[in-house]
Design a protein around this motif. Structure first.
Motif, PDB file in Angstrom:
ATOM      1  N   ALA A 112       0.834  -1.211   0.000  1.00  0.00           N
ATOM      2  CA  ALA A 112       0.000   0.000   0.000  1.00  0.00           C
ATOM      3  C   ALA A 112       0.865   1.255   0.000  1.00  0.00           C
ATOM      4  N   GLY A 113       2.006   1.224   0.672  1.00  0.00           N
ATOM      5  CA  GLY A 113       2.918   2.364   0.660  1.00  0.00           C
ATOM      6  C   GLY A 113       3.483   2.615  -0.723  1.00  0.00           C
ATOM      7  N   LEU A 114       3.789   1.540  -1.441  1.00  0.00           N
ATOM      8  CA  LEU A 114       4.282   1.689  -2.802  1.00  0.00           C
ATOM      9  C   LEU A 114       3.205   2.284  -3.710  1.00  0.00           C
ATOM     10  N   VAL A 115       1.966   1.821  -3.558  1.00  0.00           N
ATOM     11  CA  VAL A 115       0.858   2.359  -4.349  1.00  0.00           C
ATOM     12  C   VAL A 115       0.648   3.840  -4.040  1.00  0.00           C
ATOM     13  N   ALA A 116       0.663   4.197  -2.754  1.00  0.00           N
ATOM     14  CA  ALA A 116       0.462   5.593  -2.358  1.00  0.00           C
ATOM     15  C   ALA A 116       1.581   6.483  -2.883  1.00  0.00           C
ATOM     16  N   ALA A 117       2.815   6.010  -2.803  1.00  0.00           N
ATOM     17  CA  ALA A 117       3.944   6.804  -3.291  1.00  0.00           C
ATOM     18  C   ALA A 117       3.860   7.003  -4.809  1.00  0.00           C
ATOM     19  N   VAL A 118       3.472   5.964  -5.528  1.00  0.00           N
ATOM     20  CA  VAL A 118       3.346   6.086  -6.986  1.00  0.00           C
ATOM     21  C   VAL A 118       2.219   7.058  -7.345  1.00  0.00           C
ATOM     22  N   LEU A 119       1.074   6.933  -6.666  1.00  0.00           N
ATOM     23  CA  LEU A 119      -0.032   7.858  -6.937  1.00  0.00           C
ATOM     24  C   LEU A 119       0.356   9.303  -6.610  1.00  0.00           C
ATOM     25  N   GLY A 120       1.012   9.498  -5.477  1.00  0.00           N
ATOM     26  CA  GLY A 120       1.443  10.845  -5.110  1.00  0.00           C
ATOM     27  C   GLY A 120       2.440  11.422  -6.091  1.00  0.00           C
ATOM     28  N   GLY A 121       3.396  10.615  -6.514  1.00  0.00           N
ATOM     29  CA  GLY A 121       4.371  11.073  -7.498  1.00  0.00           C
ATOM     30  C   GLY A 121       3.745  11.369  -8.842  1.00  0.00           C
ATOM     31  N   LEU A 122       2.765  10.551  -9.233  1.00  0.00           N
ATOM     32  CA  LEU A 122       2.075  10.763 -10.498  1.00  0.00           C
ATOM     33  C   LEU A 122       1.306  12.077 -10.496  1.00  0.00           C
ATOM     34  N   VAL A 123       0.606  12.356  -9.421  1.00  0.00           N
ATOM     35  CA  VAL A 123      -0.153  13.605  -9.341  1.00  0.00           C
ATOM     36  C   VAL A 123       0.790  14.801  -9.286  1.00  0.00           C
ATOM     37  N   LEU A 124       1.890  14.679  -8.560  1.00  0.00           N
ATOM     38  CA  LEU A 124       2.863  15.780  -8.515  1.00  0.00           C
ATOM     39  C   LEU A 124       3.454  16.052  -9.893  1.00  0.00           C
ATOM     40  N   ALA A 125       3.781  14.997 -10.610  1.00  0.00           N
ATOM     41  CA  ALA A 125       4.344  15.186 -11.951  1.00  0.00           C
ATOM     42  C   ALA A 125       3.333  15.832 -12.886  1.00  0.00           C
ATOM     43  N   ARG A 126       2.084  15.420 -12.789  1.00  0.00           N
ATOM     44  CA  ARG A 126       1.060  15.999 -13.657  1.00  0.00           C
ATOM     45  C   ARG A 126       0.743  17.442 -13.275  1.00  0.00           C
ATOM     46  N   SER A 127       0.802  17.754 -11.977  1.00  0.00           N
ATOM     47  CA  SER A 127       0.473  19.116 -11.567  1.00  0.00           C
ATOM     48  C   SER A 127       1.567  20.099 -11.964  1.00  0.00           C
ATOM     49  N   ARG A 128       2.780  19.635 -12.121  1.00  0.00           N
ATOM     50  CA  ARG A 128       3.866  20.523 -12.566  1.00  0.00           C
ATOM     51  C   ARG A 128       3.759  20.825 -14.049  1.00  0.00           C
ATOM     52  N   ARG A 129       3.313  19.844 -14.828  1.00  0.00           N
ATOM     53  CA  ARG A 129       3.227  20.025 -16.276  1.00  0.00           C
ATOM     54  C   ARG A 129       2.013  20.808 -16.709  1.00  0.00           C
ATOM     55  N   ALA A 130       0.970  20.772 -15.900  1.00  0.00           N
ATOM     56  CA  ALA A 130      -0.295  21.409 -16.309  1.00  0.00           C
ATOM     57  C   ALA A 130      -0.157  22.941 -16.287  1.00  0.00           C
ATOM     58  N   PRO A 131      -0.637  23.592 -17.324  1.00  0.00           N
ATOM     59  CA  PRO A 131      -0.603  25.056 -17.332  1.00  0.00           C
ATOM     60  C   PRO A 131      -1.619  25.632 -16.363  1.00  0.00           C
ATOM     61  N   VAL A 132      -1.258  26.742 -15.744  1.00  0.00           N
ATOM     62  CA  VAL A 132      -2.149  27.397 -14.802  1.00  0.00           C
ATOM     63  C   VAL A 132      -3.152  28.221 -15.583  1.00  0.00           C
ATOM     64  N   GLN A 133      -4.425  28.035 -15.274  1.00  0.00           N
ATOM     65  CA  GLN A 133      -5.464  28.763 -16.009  1.00  0.00           C
ATOM     66  C   GLN A 133      -6.118  29.784 -15.143  1.00  0.00           C
TER      67      GLN A 133
END
Length: 133
Positions: A112-133
């Protein structure tokens, strides 16, 4: 005496330090040893991190708030905490499943820790790439 203390005393008396003490209490192996409690807490932290990571991922897709960035950080920290505690618990466990050493909880915390870390990293990576509107 408060009601909370009156309810907590019988539960505290059931906590044992070795699997042999648990067997002599007549409660079987349901009430755990310190290693089992440690593994259960680590698994709970990791599961909460996975849930927060999933919510942050859906919040990112909706594009509301800060795109789930705060939730991603919480999921990443909780996931890594559960992952590390689960791995350490598995490393120091003396026996297998059912011995009171928290092997099942440690394994659950690790996954579960591995799943949580992957989900958290995925959202962080996507939030950095997304343009601010």
């Amino acid at each position: 005496m408060s009601v909370l203390l009156a309810l907590a005393v019988p539960v505290a008396e059931q906590v044992c330090s070795t699997p042999a003490e648990c067997a002599n209490q007549g409660v079987g192996n349901f009430v755990g040893t310190p290693a089992r409690i440690w593994a259960s807490v680590a698994a709970l932290v990791a599961l909460v991190g996975a849930a927060v990571g999933a919510l942050a991922l859906t919040r990112y897709r909706r594009r509301i708030g800060n795109r789930g960035r705060n939730g991603a950080i919480v999921a990443l920290v909780a996931g890594l905490t559960g992952l590390i505690n689960g791995a350490v618990n598995l490393a120091v466990a003396d026996g297998g499943f059912g011995t009171g050493n928290g092997v099942a909880g440690g394994a659950l915390a690790l996954v579960a820790g591995l799943v949580a870390a992957v989900l958290g990293g995925l959202v962080l990576a996507r939030s950095r790439r997304a343009p601010v509107q």
